[in-house]
Design a protein around this motif. Sequence first.
Motif, PDB file in Angstrom:
ATOM      1  N   VAL A  81      -9.683  15.869  -2.091  1.00  0.00           N
ATOM      2  CA  VAL A  81      -9.944  14.431  -2.102  1.00  0.00           C
ATOM      3  C   VAL A  81      -8.724  13.728  -1.528  1.00  0.00           C
ATOM      4  N   PHE A  82      -8.982  12.758  -0.652  1.00  0.00           N
ATOM      5  CA  PHE A  82      -7.908  11.935  -0.112  1.00  0.00           C
ATOM      6  C   PHE A  82      -7.839  10.638  -0.909  1.00  0.00           C
ATOM      7  N   VAL A  83      -6.668  10.329  -1.437  1.00  0.00           N
ATOM      8  CA  VAL A  83      -6.446   9.082  -2.169  1.00  0.00           C
ATOM      9  C   VAL A  83      -5.385   8.296  -1.417  1.00  0.00           C
ATOM     10  N   LYS A  84      -5.704   7.059  -1.050  1.00  0.00           N
ATOM     11  CA  LYS A  84      -4.767   6.231  -0.292  1.00  0.00           C
ATOM     12  C   LYS A  84      -4.119   5.217  -1.218  1.00  0.00           C
ATOM     13  N   ALA A  85      -2.787   5.291  -1.317  1.00  0.00           N
ATOM     14  CA  ALA A  85      -2.037   4.317  -2.110  1.00  0.00           C
ATOM     15  C   ALA A  85      -1.972   2.992  -1.364  1.00  0.00           C
ATOM     16  N   SER A  86      -1.830   1.914  -2.115  1.00  0.00           N
ATOM     17  CA  SER A  86      -1.815   0.586  -1.503  1.00  0.00           C
ATOM     18  C   SER A  86      -0.603   0.388  -0.601  1.00  0.00           C
ATOM     19  N   ASP A  87       0.520   1.053  -0.915  1.00  0.00           N
ATOM     20  CA  ASP A  87       1.711   0.995  -0.072  1.00  0.00           C
ATOM     21  C   ASP A  87       2.565   2.227  -0.350  1.00  0.00           C
ATOM     22  N   LEU A  88       3.611   2.421   0.460  1.00  0.00           N
ATOM     23  CA  LEU A  88       4.445   3.611   0.347  1.00  0.00           C
ATOM     24  C   LEU A  88       5.151   3.693  -1.001  1.00  0.00           C
ATOM     25  N   SER A  89       5.577   2.553  -1.522  1.00  0.00           N
ATOM     26  CA  SER A  89       6.304   2.559  -2.790  1.00  0.00           C
ATOM     27  C   SER A  89       5.426   2.979  -3.966  1.00  0.00           C
ATOM     28  N   SER A  90       4.097   2.903  -3.804  1.00  0.00           N
ATOM     29  CA  SER A  90       3.181   3.259  -4.895  1.00  0.00           C
ATOM     30  C   SER A  90       2.795   4.733  -4.892  1.00  0.00           C
ATOM     31  N   VAL A  91       3.164   5.472  -3.830  1.00  0.00           N
ATOM     32  CA  VAL A  91       2.764   6.876  -3.725  1.00  0.00           C
ATOM     33  C   VAL A  91       3.267   7.717  -4.897  1.00  0.00           C
ATOM     34  N   PRO A  92       4.550   7.626  -5.305  1.00  0.00           N
ATOM     35  CA  PRO A  92       5.010   8.448  -6.434  1.00  0.00           C
ATOM     36  C   PRO A  92       4.247   8.164  -7.728  1.00  0.00           C
ATOM     37  N   ASN A  97      -3.007   0.499  -7.883  1.00  0.00           N
ATOM     38  CA  ASN A  97      -2.333   0.724  -6.596  1.00  0.00           C
ATOM     39  C   ASN A  97      -3.049   1.749  -5.718  1.00  0.00           C
ATOM     40  N   VAL A  98      -4.365   1.852  -5.864  1.00  0.00           N
ATOM     41  CA  VAL A  98      -5.177   2.736  -5.028  1.00  0.00           C
ATOM     42  C   VAL A  98      -6.108   1.864  -4.192  1.00  0.00           C
ATOM     43  N   SER A  99      -6.027   2.001  -2.879  1.00  0.00           N
ATOM     44  CA  SER A  99      -6.850   1.168  -2.007  1.00  0.00           C
ATOM     45  C   SER A  99      -8.094   1.882  -1.494  1.00  0.00           C
ATOM     46  N   GLY A 100      -8.129   3.203  -1.557  1.00  0.00           N
ATOM     47  CA  GLY A 100      -9.291   3.937  -1.074  1.00  0.00           C
ATOM     48  C   GLY A 100      -9.302   5.374  -1.554  1.00  0.00           C
ATOM     49  N   VAL A 101     -10.528   5.918  -1.737  1.00  0.00           N
ATOM     50  CA  VAL A 101     -10.701   7.308  -2.174  1.00  0.00           C
ATOM     51  C   VAL A 101     -11.894   7.893  -1.434  1.00  0.00           C
ATOM     52  N   GLN A 129     -11.099   1.533   4.412  1.00  0.00           N
ATOM     53  CA  GLN A 129     -10.134   1.504   3.314  1.00  0.00           C
ATOM     54  C   GLN A 129      -9.140   2.647   3.393  1.00  0.00           C
ATOM     55  N   MET A 130      -9.571   3.783   3.923  1.00  0.00           N
ATOM     56  CA  MET A 130      -8.691   4.947   4.018  1.00  0.00           C
ATOM     57  C   MET A 130      -7.770   4.878   5.235  1.00  0.00           C
ATOM     58  N   GLY A 131      -7.989   3.904   6.099  1.00  0.00           N
ATOM     59  CA  GLY A 131      -7.115   3.748   7.253  1.00  0.00           C
ATOM     60  C   GLY A 131      -7.526   4.564   8.462  1.00  0.00           C
ATOM     61  N   TYR A 132      -8.747   5.106   8.470  1.00  0.00           N
ATOM     62  CA  TYR A 132      -9.228   5.799   9.674  1.00  0.00           C
ATOM     63  C   TYR A 132      -9.414   4.776  10.791  1.00  0.00           C
ATOM     64  N   LYS A 133      -9.193   5.207  12.020  1.00  0.00           N
ATOM     65  CA  LYS A 133      -9.329   4.309  13.160  1.00  0.00           C
ATOM     66  C   LYS A 133     -10.292   4.900  14.185  1.00  0.00           C
ATOM     67  N   ILE A 134     -11.083   4.029  14.785  1.00  0.00           N
ATOM     68  CA  ILE A 134     -11.985   4.439  15.875  1.00  0.00           C
ATOM     69  C   ILE A 134     -11.358   4.023  17.193  1.00  0.00           C
ATOM     70  N   LYS A 135     -11.122   5.005  18.045  1.00  0.00           N
ATOM     71  CA  LYS A 135     -10.500   4.730  19.342  1.00  0.00           C
ATOM     72  C   LYS A 135     -11.506   4.198  20.337  1.00  0.00           C
ATOM     73  N   ASP A 136     -12.743   4.647  20.244  1.00  0.00           N
ATOM     74  CA  ASP A 136     -13.787   4.216  21.172  1.00  0.00           C
ATOM     75  C   ASP A 136     -15.128   4.381  20.486  1.00  0.00           C
ATOM     76  N   GLY A 137     -16.094   3.532  20.837  1.00  0.00           N
ATOM     77  CA  GLY A 137     -17.423   3.657  20.262  1.00  0.00           C
ATOM     78  C   GLY A 137     -17.560   2.914  18.948  1.00  0.00           C
ATOM     79  N   ALA A 138     -18.475   3.420  18.102  1.00  0.00           N
ATOM     80  CA  ALA A 138     -18.789   2.739  16.845  1.00  0.00           C
ATOM     81  C   ALA A 138     -19.066   3.762  15.749  1.00  0.00           C
ATOM     82  N   MET A 139     -19.214   3.249  14.529  1.00  0.00           N
ATOM     83  CA  MET A 139     -19.493   4.105  13.374  1.00  0.00           C
ATOM     84  C   MET A 139     -20.916   4.675  13.469  1.00  0.00           C
TER      85      MET A 139
END
Length: 499
Positions: free
Chosen positions: A297-308, A96-100, A137-147
């Motif tokens: 370290v930032f760990v992103k759970a796959s969904d809210l229910s998986s955080v605990p 249940n981990v989608s990104g680290v 995977q971590m859910g970062y968003k780019i508002k303008d421009g590119a990586m």
Amino acid sequence: MRFGDILRLCRQNLWRRKSRTILTVLGVIVGCCSIVLMISLGQGINEQNEKMLKQMGDLSIVTVYTSGGGRTNTGAGTTEVKLDDKALESFRSLGNVSGVTPVMNLPYNATLKAGSGGRYVADFVQIMGIDMTQFDQMGYKIKDGAMPVRDGQVLAGEWLAYDFMDTLRGGEMRYANRGDGSYSCTYNEATGQCEEPEDQDPYFDPMKTQLTLVTGTDYQGSSYSMQMMGGGSGGGTGTQSETVTVDLTVSGITKADQSKGYSTSSGLVMDLKDMKALIAKVDPSTAKKTSTTYDQVFVKASDLSSVPEVESQIKAMGFDTSSYEDMRKSLEEQSRAIQLILGGIGAVSLLVAAIGIANTMVMSVTERTREIGIMKALGCYVRDIRVMFLTEAGAIGFFGGLVGCILSGLISLAINLVGMTYLSSMYMGSSGDAASLSFGERFWQALAGGEDVTRYSVIPWWLFLFAILFSTLIGIIFGFGPANKAVKIPALDAIKNSE
């Protein structure tokens, strides 16, 4: 007796005593309105809490860190745990981990300069290094421009451009409402509202302007900032000779998300390898280290229910964690408690209405004793008599619940319209002034809600269904006693009854 005949008799019997039936139904309407509106207010509080949490950022992010050196218990004893590359792999292997991504913050004071001769200055800028391969995977968003694709390219925080001072205008800065409620408003006597100033354009576009980063192990800030803080011209020059200067190009602007680091709002985000190279350039001794230990370290759970579950697994490894899960649970528990209290208050009114149904049915049985005896003498089944009285009681509850739900919906709509039109404008000024919208737009927002809409009363569809079914069930339950009384009356005694 056919069920159609039972329904016809039910309608006739209820309509025969119109005043009593209407008053009993009115009691159910009041009780149903009370319980629906009370629960709707609790739902409104819950919706406001959810929007507040969403404004804080990504709720599925778990921050991992070590406080004073984490330790885990093994078979041979306790061993110290470190946030290194080995720990990253163990986090990625969890379910249940989608990104680290590791997070490295520049441990030195930093200044950004832009414009001719470094005219624009932003001091004490936060710079964060992350694994850019985990950006999506971590859910970062780019508002303008590119990586970033080349060395020297970075991502700028959404509001970084507004952190620059103009050294030729006494340190003046541009204004923008960053959506965090920190703006100051000015009361307008003409409109009677507190209005915030309009957003200004920044001094320059970061994506079209070369930035110069100045930092160092003993760097204390730009000489201009030191003078403004009263340090004098020499206050910040003692260590300026040991500074490191790096030219940077902004390839994109990140969407602000405090849960993923303050740098996404007012800082710089760079690739992890570029951050390591920058730190090694400032302090060459760090390049000699064989392994890298990360700040967090930032760990992103796959969904809210998986955080605990993800948090508990990481804690079992000996690391400390933090997330919005505790806050979310606390708000949910408070909201649930409020709903139970409000629902209980509304249930009292419905209980009083249920007693009224029982009283009405008892009187109906007493008045129709002779009719019951005739029905039994003609061979009517006992179960049909019971069903007839239960149907009458259920009909009172059903129609009371139906009308009560319609009335509750109208009252809820009125509460939202009044709140959006008057209360929101009092506290939010022109930025949240719903009065400027057309009636149709306000009506739709009060009914369906929206991203930037505050509703005080929220009635989900299931609450209407529950209220109608519950009212009908209450009618049947409280009509069961009088119905049993009716079927137990002996036929001969009932026929002899002169009433």
